[in-house]
Design a protein around this motif. Sequence first.
Motif, PDB file in Angstrom:
ATOM      1  N   MET A 165     166.428   0.767 -23.272  1.00  0.00           N
ATOM      2  CA  MET A 165     167.017   2.030 -22.812  1.00  0.00           C
ATOM      3  C   MET A 165     166.521   2.413 -21.416  1.00  0.00           C
ATOM      4  N   SER A 166     165.356   1.928 -21.029  1.00  0.00           N
ATOM      5  CA  SER A 166     164.832   2.275 -19.706  1.00  0.00           C
ATOM      6  C   SER A 166     165.688   1.711 -18.582  1.00  0.00           C
ATOM      7  N   HIS A 167     166.532   0.715 -18.892  1.00  0.00           N
ATOM      8  CA  HIS A 167     167.401   0.117 -17.881  1.00  0.00           C
ATOM      9  C   HIS A 167     168.856   0.538 -18.058  1.00  0.00           C
ATOM     10  N   CYS A 168     169.104   1.503 -18.938  1.00  0.00           N
ATOM     11  CA  CYS A 168     170.474   1.970 -19.191  1.00  0.00           C
ATOM     12  C   CYS A 168     170.726   3.306 -18.493  1.00  0.00           C
ATOM     13  N   ILE A 169     171.945   3.480 -18.042  1.00  0.00           N
ATOM     14  CA  ILE A 169     172.384   4.781 -17.545  1.00  0.00           C
ATOM     15  C   ILE A 169     173.069   5.504 -18.700  1.00  0.00           C
ATOM     16  N   ARG A 170     172.544   6.656 -19.085  1.00  0.00           N
ATOM     17  CA  ARG A 170     173.189   7.450 -20.126  1.00  0.00           C
ATOM     18  C   ARG A 170     174.058   8.510 -19.470  1.00  0.00           C
ATOM     19  N   ALA A 171     175.301   8.613 -19.908  1.00  0.00           N
ATOM     20  CA  ALA A 171     176.217   9.646 -19.420  1.00  0.00           C
ATOM     21  C   ALA A 171     176.342  10.692 -20.519  1.00  0.00           C
ATOM     22  N   LEU A 172     175.801  11.900 -20.277  1.00  0.00           N
ATOM     23  CA  LEU A 172     175.664  12.909 -21.321  1.00  0.00           C
ATOM     24  C   LEU A 172     176.226  14.259 -20.905  1.00  0.00           C
ATOM     25  N   CYS A 173     176.939  14.906 -21.827  1.00  0.00           N
ATOM     26  CA  CYS A 173     177.272  16.317 -21.605  1.00  0.00           C
ATOM     27  C   CYS A 173     176.020  17.177 -21.762  1.00  0.00           C
ATOM     28  N   ASN A 174     175.199  16.830 -22.752  1.00  0.00           N
ATOM     29  CA  ASN A 174     173.975  17.583 -23.006  1.00  0.00           C
ATOM     30  C   ASN A 174     172.864  17.066 -22.085  1.00  0.00           C
ATOM     31  N   ALA A 175     173.014  17.364 -20.797  1.00  0.00           N
ATOM     32  CA  ALA A 175     172.052  16.883 -19.788  1.00  0.00           C
ATOM     33  C   ALA A 175     170.838  17.804 -19.779  1.00  0.00           C
ATOM     34  N   ASN A 176     169.944  17.547 -20.705  1.00  0.00           N
ATOM     35  CA  ASN A 176     168.806  18.420 -20.965  1.00  0.00           C
ATOM     36  C   ASN A 176     167.514  17.687 -20.580  1.00  0.00           C
ATOM     37  N   VAL A 177     166.853  18.153 -19.521  1.00  0.00           N
ATOM     38  CA  VAL A 177     165.630  17.473 -19.080  1.00  0.00           C
ATOM     39  C   VAL A 177     164.496  17.627 -20.086  1.00  0.00           C
ATOM     40  N   ARG A 231     164.976  17.061 -23.155  1.00  0.00           N
ATOM     41  CA  ARG A 231     165.265  16.065 -24.198  1.00  0.00           C
ATOM     42  C   ARG A 231     165.529  14.701 -23.565  1.00  0.00           C
ATOM     43  N   ASP A 232     164.682  14.343 -22.638  1.00  0.00           N
ATOM     44  CA  ASP A 232     164.652  12.985 -22.073  1.00  0.00           C
ATOM     45  C   ASP A 232     165.817  12.640 -21.161  1.00  0.00           C
ATOM     46  N   PHE A 233     166.542  13.624 -20.641  1.00  0.00           N
ATOM     47  CA  PHE A 233     167.509  13.315 -19.587  1.00  0.00           C
ATOM     48  C   PHE A 233     166.715  12.981 -18.329  1.00  0.00           C
ATOM     49  N   LYS A 234     166.942  11.792 -17.789  1.00  0.00           N
ATOM     50  CA  LYS A 234     166.148  11.298 -16.681  1.00  0.00           C
ATOM     51  C   LYS A 234     166.888  11.443 -15.350  1.00  0.00           C
ATOM     52  N   ILE A 235     166.275  12.192 -14.447  1.00  0.00           N
ATOM     53  CA  ILE A 235     166.780  12.292 -13.075  1.00  0.00           C
ATOM     54  C   ILE A 235     166.010  11.287 -12.225  1.00  0.00           C
ATOM     55  N   PRO A 236     166.643  10.421 -11.424  1.00  0.00           N
ATOM     56  CA  PRO A 236     168.078  10.378 -11.120  1.00  0.00           C
ATOM     57  C   PRO A 236     168.830   9.283 -11.865  1.00  0.00           C
ATOM     58  N   LYS A 237     168.274   8.767 -12.969  1.00  0.00           N
ATOM     59  CA  LYS A 237     168.891   7.620 -13.647  1.00  0.00           C
ATOM     60  C   LYS A 237     170.142   8.006 -14.424  1.00  0.00           C
ATOM     61  N   ASP A 238     170.070   9.075 -15.218  1.00  0.00           N
ATOM     62  CA  ASP A 238     171.168   9.429 -16.110  1.00  0.00           C
ATOM     63  C   ASP A 238     172.243  10.248 -15.396  1.00  0.00           C
ATOM     64  N   VAL A 239     173.418  10.332 -16.034  1.00  0.00           N
ATOM     65  CA  VAL A 239     174.577  11.004 -15.450  1.00  0.00           C
ATOM     66  C   VAL A 239     174.943  12.214 -16.307  1.00  0.00           C
ATOM     67  N   SER A 240     175.117  13.353 -15.655  1.00  0.00           N
ATOM     68  CA  SER A 240     175.536  14.575 -16.339  1.00  0.00           C
ATOM     69  C   SER A 240     177.057  14.676 -16.318  1.00  0.00           C
ATOM     70  N   GLU A 292     174.064  14.587  -7.972  1.00  0.00           N
ATOM     71  CA  GLU A 292     173.714  13.625  -6.924  1.00  0.00           C
ATOM     72  C   GLU A 292     174.425  13.943  -5.611  1.00  0.00           C
ATOM     73  N   MET A 293     175.612  14.565  -5.723  1.00  0.00           N
ATOM     74  CA  MET A 293     176.469  14.746  -4.552  1.00  0.00           C
ATOM     75  C   MET A 293     176.702  16.207  -4.177  1.00  0.00           C
ATOM     76  N   PHE A 336     171.739   3.055  -6.603  1.00  0.00           N
ATOM     77  CA  PHE A 336     170.594   3.645  -5.917  1.00  0.00           C
ATOM     78  C   PHE A 336     169.384   3.877  -6.806  1.00  0.00           C
ATOM     79  N   HIS A 337     169.524   3.655  -8.101  1.00  0.00           N
ATOM     80  CA  HIS A 337     168.345   3.803  -8.955  1.00  0.00           C
ATOM     81  C   HIS A 337     168.036   2.525  -9.732  1.00  0.00           C
ATOM     82  N   ILE A 338     168.969   2.092 -10.561  1.00  0.00           N
ATOM     83  CA  ILE A 338     168.700   0.937 -11.425  1.00  0.00           C
ATOM     84  C   ILE A 338     168.368  -0.302 -10.608  1.00  0.00           C
ATOM     85  N   ASN A 339     169.180  -0.576  -9.574  1.00  0.00           N
ATOM     86  CA  ASN A 339     168.999  -1.815  -8.817  1.00  0.00           C
ATOM     87  C   ASN A 339     167.775  -1.799  -7.904  1.00  0.00           C
ATOM     88  N   HIS A 340     167.240  -0.594  -7.655  1.00  0.00           N
ATOM     89  CA  HIS A 340     166.112  -0.495  -6.727  1.00  0.00           C
ATOM     90  C   HIS A 340     164.810  -0.188  -7.444  1.00  0.00           C
TER      91      HIS A 340
END
Length: 214
Positions: free
Chosen positions: A1-13, A15-24, A139-140, A209-213
């Motif tokens: 899971m550390s190498h996965c991008i999670r796309a979540l509506c419940n973007a709750n820091v 509850r382990d929502f990771k900035i800047p890896k995960d997507v809100s 991010e934008m 910009f996150h996973i690959n670097h």
Amino acid sequence: MSHCIRALCNANVARDFKIPKDVSLPVTYIRSAEHPLEYVGGSPPSERHILAFFAGGMHGYLRPILLKYWSDKEPDMKIFGPLPRDVEGKEKYREFMKTSRYCICAKGYEVHTPRVVESIYSGCVPVIISDNYVPPFFEMLDWEAFSVFILEKDIPNLRTILLSISGEKYITMHQRLKAVQQHFLWHKKPQKYDLFHMILHSVWYNRVFHINHK
């Protein structure tokens, strides 16, 4: 899971929502697949005479606090519980959004709420009350340029905080809100820079910009 991008509506820091890896992901209702832009639009700032509006179910601990302090307290604060879910109730809900300066987006059971995108559709500056929420496309987009973030503990000061925003600043925020509106729109056939493409862009951006670097 550390190498996965999670796309979540419940973007709750909290509850382990990771900035800047995960997507809100934005929470949206598509009320009509044939006419997805049917309810987009609202009154200009000069015709928005309601300071703040909220209506919704009493989900979670925060919304009852909001009503305790602001329901039936000030004539320019339209703070309600759930409105009727019939045609008239839904129309009244949309009309309040289209004629209010600020729309209160208070979290329910989870940190996210569809009111954030509904507010953007209606040209109503979102007031986000959800301490651990990460808004979509962070991010934008500079969310503080077109919305207001209020700490949960500051609900008693809600009206004072909103009134402290100058008329000039509100006009600027409203203009910026209208400018970003295109990024939250669904179309029957996706269009450049719309919500479909913004979601794909967020996943691509975090991957590049996150996973690959890492």
